[in-house]
Design a protein around this motif. Structure first.
Motif, PDB file in Angstrom:
ATOM      1  N   ARG A  84      45.401 -20.800  15.516  1.00  0.00           N
ATOM      2  CA  ARG A  84      46.182 -20.447  14.327  1.00  0.00           C
ATOM      3  C   ARG A  84      47.084 -21.609  13.900  1.00  0.00           C
ATOM      4  O   ARG A  84      47.166 -21.944  12.715  1.00  0.00           O
ATOM      5  CB  ARG A  84      47.013 -19.217  14.623  1.00  0.00           C
ATOM      6  N   LYS A  87      45.081 -24.476  12.385  1.00  0.00           N
ATOM      7  CA  LYS A  87      44.628 -24.187  11.022  1.00  0.00           C
ATOM      8  C   LYS A  87      45.794 -24.258  10.037  1.00  0.00           C
ATOM      9  O   LYS A  87      45.696 -24.890   8.972  1.00  0.00           O
ATOM     10  CB  LYS A  87      43.986 -22.798  10.984  1.00  0.00           C
ATOM     11  N   GLN A 109      37.512  -8.946  13.264  1.00  0.00           N
ATOM     12  CA  GLN A 109      38.337  -9.308  12.110  1.00  0.00           C
ATOM     13  C   GLN A 109      39.601 -10.053  12.527  1.00  0.00           C
ATOM     14  O   GLN A 109      40.204 -10.772  11.717  1.00  0.00           O
ATOM     15  CB  GLN A 109      38.692  -8.064  11.282  1.00  0.00           C
ATOM     16  N   ASP A 112      39.261 -13.948  12.011  1.00  0.00           N
ATOM     17  CA  ASP A 112      38.983 -14.603  10.728  1.00  0.00           C
ATOM     18  C   ASP A 112      40.165 -15.467  10.289  1.00  0.00           C
ATOM     19  O   ASP A 112      41.213 -15.515  10.942  1.00  0.00           O
ATOM     20  CB  ASP A 112      38.590 -13.584   9.653  1.00  0.00           C
ATOM     21  N   ASP A 113      39.999 -16.153   9.167  1.00  0.00           N
ATOM     22  CA  ASP A 113      40.993 -17.138   8.720  1.00  0.00           C
ATOM     23  C   ASP A 113      42.345 -16.527   8.390  1.00  0.00           C
ATOM     24  O   ASP A 113      43.372 -17.218   8.428  1.00  0.00           O
ATOM     25  CB  ASP A 113      40.462 -17.888   7.496  1.00  0.00           C
ATOM     26  N   THR A 114      42.386 -15.252   8.052  1.00  0.00           N
ATOM     27  CA  THR A 114      43.668 -14.627   7.724  1.00  0.00           C
ATOM     28  C   THR A 114      44.438 -14.216   8.967  1.00  0.00           C
ATOM     29  O   THR A 114      45.616 -13.860   8.876  1.00  0.00           O
ATOM     30  CB  THR A 114      43.451 -13.390   6.835  1.00  0.00           C
ATOM     31  N   ASN A 115      43.796 -14.270  10.126  1.00  0.00           N
ATOM     32  CA  ASN A 115      44.466 -13.898  11.381  1.00  0.00           C
ATOM     33  C   ASN A 115      44.527 -15.098  12.322  1.00  0.00           C
ATOM     34  O   ASN A 115      45.284 -16.031  12.068  1.00  0.00           O
ATOM     35  CB  ASN A 115      43.756 -12.700  12.010  1.00  0.00           C
ATOM     36  N   ALA A 117      42.197 -17.379  12.957  1.00  0.00           N
ATOM     37  CA  ALA A 117      41.483 -18.549  12.432  1.00  0.00           C
ATOM     38  C   ALA A 117      40.585 -19.210  13.483  1.00  0.00           C
ATOM     39  O   ALA A 117      40.625 -20.420  13.688  1.00  0.00           O
ATOM     40  CB  ALA A 117      42.473 -19.565  11.856  1.00  0.00           C
ATOM     41  N   ASP A 119      36.879 -20.182  14.394  1.00  0.00           N
ATOM     42  CA  ASP A 119      35.544 -20.306  13.788  1.00  0.00           C
ATOM     43  C   ASP A 119      34.455 -19.810  14.729  1.00  0.00           C
ATOM     44  O   ASP A 119      33.503 -19.165  14.309  1.00  0.00           O
ATOM     45  CB  ASP A 119      35.275 -21.771  13.427  1.00  0.00           C
ATOM     46  N   HIS A 120      34.588 -20.144  16.017  1.00  0.00           N
ATOM     47  CA  HIS A 120      33.587 -19.746  17.008  1.00  0.00           C
ATOM     48  C   HIS A 120      34.312 -19.311  18.272  1.00  0.00           C
ATOM     49  O   HIS A 120      35.142 -20.058  18.798  1.00  0.00           O
ATOM     50  CB  HIS A 120      32.633 -20.901  17.329  1.00  0.00           C
TER      51      HIS A 120
END
Length: 284
Positions: A84, A87, A109, A112-115, A117, A119-120
């Motif tokens: 996080r 990002k 979820q 994802d980028d809103t939490n 972040a 990618d893998h």
């Protein structure tokens, strides 16, 4: 590529050893300065001592112009927080996190980028669990690997006398399996690889690597060897992350006994497993 590896444990060290090269600029972050010093003596890389999720430590590690962050510390929370921060503050393009807890798989979820972040996400324990489960499903197999989200399987089996394809050239496979698209990817004979062609003849004892749709793989295997009896009873020695995950994955279809030495851990496992029998004791 500029890569930051968070965590100098077994996983972080292995990743660093695999990626270090003239083409990659590697920086490893860990709390343990002595461990970092030993790593730096062996490999051509930078090290930074400190909290892997700290913005100042990530800044010192060069996150501002890093291409990839690999968070593989022992703490899921540290790995998530680091992704996080990487990002939000440094806009690191790609972020990979090692996650040991199964909870995050149930709530993707959160990654994802809103939490957080991520990618893998990688869970080594789950990878090992899935691999063992596949070997239980195919007791005749030497190896089982899945591709394309499980739609395609590559399986390695040892051809034995009496198999329908043993002693016949590979070009006869379409005749034996007219509606199945299968490929022989490799053959090992006396521990030496053989490049398969249509005229290659499978011999008893060959290790044959086959690729086919997962729904067809068992039918293909019957052409190479007699099928073993399905596994019905399994004993798992050790109730750690892998032992627990494996017991939970197979307990509804297989009779499972799990042996765990620690009393408290055994009680927790017994409460979380619905059908497996948990025994407290020494697995040896």
């Amino acid at each position: 590529m500029k890569i930051i590896i968070l965590g100098a444990g077994q996983v972080g060290t292995s990743v660093a050893e695999s990626l270090v090269s003239e083409a990659n600029d590697i920086t490893v972050v860990d709390y343990d300065g002595e461990r970092l010093a030993n790593l730096q003596e062996r490999l051509d890389l930078r090290v930074v001592t400190g909290n892997a999720a700290s913005p100042s430590i990530l800044d010192r590690a060069g996150a501002a112009d890093a291409d990839l962050l690999i968070a593989v510390t022992q703490s899921d929370q540290t790995n998530l927080c680091a992704c996080r921060v990487a990002k939000t503050l440094f806009n690191v393009p790609t972020r990979i996190a090692r996650l040991r807890a199964a909870d995050y798989e149930d709530h993707p979820q959160l990654l994802d980028d809103t939490n957080f972040a991520v990618d893998h996400s990688i869970c080594p324990e789950q990878i090992v669990t899935d691999y063992i489960r596949k070997l239980i499903e195919f007791p005749e197999a030497l190896q089982v690997l899945e591709f394309a989200d499980g739609m395609v399987t590559m399986i390695a089996v040892r051809a034995i006398e009496g198999g329908l394809l043993v002693g016949k050239p590979l070009k006869t496979i379409p005749l034996r399996l007219p509606n199945i698209d299968a490929r022989i990817a490799a053959i090992f004979r006396h521990e030496q690889p053989i490049v398969p062609t249509g005229d290659t003849v499978i011999e008893s004892g060959d290790e044959v690597f086959i690729i086919a749709a997962s729904s067809h793989i068992r039918r293909v295997m019957t052409e190479l060897r007699r099928m073993d009896q399905p596994i019905r009873r399994v004993i798992i020695a050790g109730g750690g992350n892998i032992g627990f995950r494996l017991a939970r994955a197979i307990e509804r279809s297989i009779n499972v006994k799990l042996i765990e030495r620690d009393r408290r851990r055994a009680e927790v496992l017994a409460g979380q497993l619905s059908r497996a029998l948990v025994l407290r004791g020494d697995g040896t």
